[in-house]
Design an enzyme around this catalytic site. Structure first.
Site, mmCIF file in Angstrom:
data_model
loop_
_atom_site.group_PDB
_atom_site.id
_atom_site.type_symbol
_atom_site.label_atom_id
_atom_site.label_comp_id
_atom_site.label_asym_id
_atom_site.label_seq_id
_atom_site.Cartn_x
_atom_site.Cartn_y
_atom_site.Cartn_z
ATOM 1 N N HIS A 104 -11.833 -6.698 -5.696
ATOM 2 C CA HIS A 104 -11.314 -7.964 -6.248
ATOM 3 C C HIS A 104 -11.351 -9.101 -5.225
ATOM 4 O O HIS A 104 -11.116 -10.256 -5.576
ATOM 5 C CB HIS A 104 -9.910 -7.772 -6.827
ATOM 6 C CG HIS A 104 -8.791 -7.840 -5.838
ATOM 7 N ND1 HIS A 104 -7.525 -8.238 -6.183
ATOM 8 C CD2 HIS A 104 -8.738 -7.546 -4.507
ATOM 9 C CE1 HIS A 104 -6.735 -8.206 -5.123
ATOM 10 N NE2 HIS A 104 -7.443 -7.787 -4.093
ATOM 11 N N LYS B 277 -9.152 0.350 -2.117
ATOM 12 C CA LYS B 277 -7.977 -0.180 -2.802
ATOM 13 C C LYS B 277 -7.927 -1.687 -2.595
ATOM 14 O O LYS B 277 -7.798 -2.177 -1.474
ATOM 15 C CB LYS B 277 -6.710 0.488 -2.261
ATOM 16 C CG LYS B 277 -5.416 -0.070 -2.795
ATOM 17 C CD LYS B 277 -4.227 0.762 -2.344
ATOM 18 C CE LYS B 277 -4.176 0.975 -0.863
ATOM 19 N NZ LYS B 277 -4.096 -0.271 -0.061
ATOM 20 N N ASP C 267 -12.752 -0.502 8.793
ATOM 21 C CA ASP C 267 -12.425 -1.909 8.582
ATOM 22 C C ASP C 267 -13.073 -2.720 9.697
ATOM 23 O O ASP C 267 -13.747 -2.170 10.575
ATOM 24 C CB ASP C 267 -10.906 -2.132 8.550
ATOM 25 C CG ASP C 267 -10.504 -3.276 7.609
ATOM 26 O OD1 ASP C 267 -11.121 -4.358 7.712
ATOM 27 O OD2 ASP C 267 -9.588 -3.094 6.790
ATOM 28 N N ASP D 13 -18.967 -3.465 9.543
ATOM 29 C CA ASP D 13 -19.125 -4.422 8.447
ATOM 30 C C ASP D 13 -19.565 -3.658 7.210
ATOM 31 O O ASP D 13 -20.676 -3.121 7.164
ATOM 32 C CB ASP D 13 -20.165 -5.475 8.831
ATOM 33 C CG ASP D 13 -20.333 -6.561 7.774
ATOM 34 O OD1 ASP D 13 -19.828 -6.389 6.649
ATOM 35 O OD2 ASP D 13 -20.995 -7.573 8.069
ATOM 36 N N GLY E 281 -12.154 -0.736 4.062
ATOM 37 C CA GLY E 281 -11.167 -1.808 4.058
ATOM 38 C C GLY E 281 -9.766 -1.258 4.177
ATOM 39 O O GLY E 281 -8.824 -1.807 3.607
ATOM 40 N N SER F 17 0.827 -1.207 0.000
ATOM 41 C CA SER F 17 0.000 0.000 0.000
ATOM 42 C C SER F 17 0.860 1.255 0.000
ATOM 43 O O SER F 17 0.590 2.211 -0.738
ATOM 44 C CB SER F 17 -0.932 0.014 1.212
ATOM 45 O OG SER F 17 -1.884 -1.016 1.132
#
EC number: 2.1.1.-
Length: 374
Positions: free
Chosen positions: A280, A276, A242, A262, A219, A195
């Site tokens: 995915h 980021k 997060d 959540d 996140g 990161s």
């Protein structure tokens, strides 16, 4: 007398066939197949040279004849094994064949030669930079036993369904760190280093943060990405969001508030939402739920800033395409529905969640910065 081909392994054709009937015309094909079947050797050797401190020494060495010999390297790491220099030579030779390090043969007084190793362009990616970060922790994560065990269930997952990681560990990959402190530390270090490196490259190209007053990093882990962003844009109030077990370990960062929760239930409100490598990790259904929550949390004209790879529609043989395809299958194996997506798939997800358009703004370190505009 026929020429002696022993000293040149490339001249290994005997009677037009090799190894049980592979013909002369297939020599290159067979060589490539042999490389593929032993491809696991590369990351294992690379990781060992990193842990030994050898790659760091090679990176500091000169090039060509000014490189370091295996004997010098064995002495520098204070190896007690008398065979250490031979072992290191064999390991570094593997890395040299992949251009991870450079190698120069230097003549010796007895008429022979010794190999000396120095840095190649990619060497620096695996040793700490000026910020103390590199790709080495990510490599350590990828080959960790927790992830490696998941691959044993890939065939079963194809035939019967399910997620390989869950089949091995009894929970998904984002629940597991809470029960394994060792793995949690490895995971967090990998995320921190990658990161830090990538967000610096993004900030050098992407100017979309300049007008944002409150930025939510969904996140965001321990908040390191927001720390870098707010260092450049101190007027931004950051909210690092997060899971509770993640943010409880987050350090205090000026201008950043840590919030546990959540993301599939709700997302904190902000002018913009940054994500980021989050989309995915999850299936289309989960991503749609998340993006709808983001849409609700944004004001009119708000946007999601997503950083992800863009996989191509057709397979390509470039290093980038191979890396993204490998990452795609890793996501499938380790994460709950994870996948790399094409541009069309991102546009479809964003518009299904209510966003008006998607802009593909810039690419940094092989990751695309995308804006989902409300």
């Amino acid at each position: 007398m026929a020429p002696n081909n022993v000293d040149n392994p490339q001249n290994c054709v005997v009677n037009n066939t090799i190894n049980g009937g592979v013909g002369v015309d297939d020599e290159e094909t067979y060589g490539y197949a042999a490389q593929v079947l032993n491809s696991c050797v590369l990351p294992m050797v690379l990781n060992a040279t990193i842990e030994l401190g050898v790659l760091h020494l090679v990176n500091q060495a000169g090039s060509g004849p000014d490189g370091l010999s295996p004997a010098q390297l064995a002495a520098l790491i204070q190896a007690r094994n008398p065979d250490a220099s031979v072992m290191l030579d064999r390991m570094l030779r593997v890395l040299a064949t992949y251009d991870v390090v450079s190698c120069t043969a230097v003549p010796t007084e007895d008429g022979g030669f010794e190999r000396r190793y120095g840095p190649a362009p990619v060497t620096k990616c695996f040793v700490p930079d000026e910020d103390g970060v590199s790709l080495a922790p990510m490599l350590n994560l990828v080959i960790d036993k927790v992830f490696l065990q998941s691959w044993s269930k890939l065939k079963e997952a194809v035939m019967e369904g399910g997620i390989p990681f869950n089949k091995v560990h009894g929970m998904h990959a984002f629940e597991y760190p809470a029960v394994d402190p060792r793995f949690n530390e490895i995971f967090n270090k990998a995320m921190y280093d990658q990161s830090t490196h990538i967000i610096k490259n993004i900030l050098a190209k992407y100017k979309g943060f300049s007008q944002i007053q409150q930025l939510v990093d969904v996140g965001g882990g321990l908040g390191h990405t927001l720390r870098v962003i707010t260092s450049k844009y101190p007027s931004i109030k950051g909210i690092n969001f997060d899971l509770p077990h993640v943010v409880e370990h987050a350090p205090q960062i000026p201008g950043v508030e840590h919030v546990g929760g959540d993301m599939f239930e709700s997302v904190p409100k902000g002018d913009a939402i940054f994500m980021k490598w989050i989309l995915h990790d999850w299936s289309d259904d989960k991503c749609l739920t998340l993006l709808k929550n983001c849409y609700k949390a944004l004001p009119e004209n708000g946007m999601v800033i997503a950083v992800e790879t863009n996989i191509t529609d057709q397979p390509e043989t470039t290093a980038y395409a191979r890396a993204i395809s490998q990452l795609d299958v890793s996501m499938m194996t380790q994460n709950p529905g994870g996948k790399e997506r094409t541009r069309r798939e991102f546009e479809s997800l964003a518009k299904s969640a209510g966003f008006a358009r998607v802009d593909f703004v810039c690419c940094a370190s092989s990751f695309w910065v995308m804006e989902f505009h409300k």
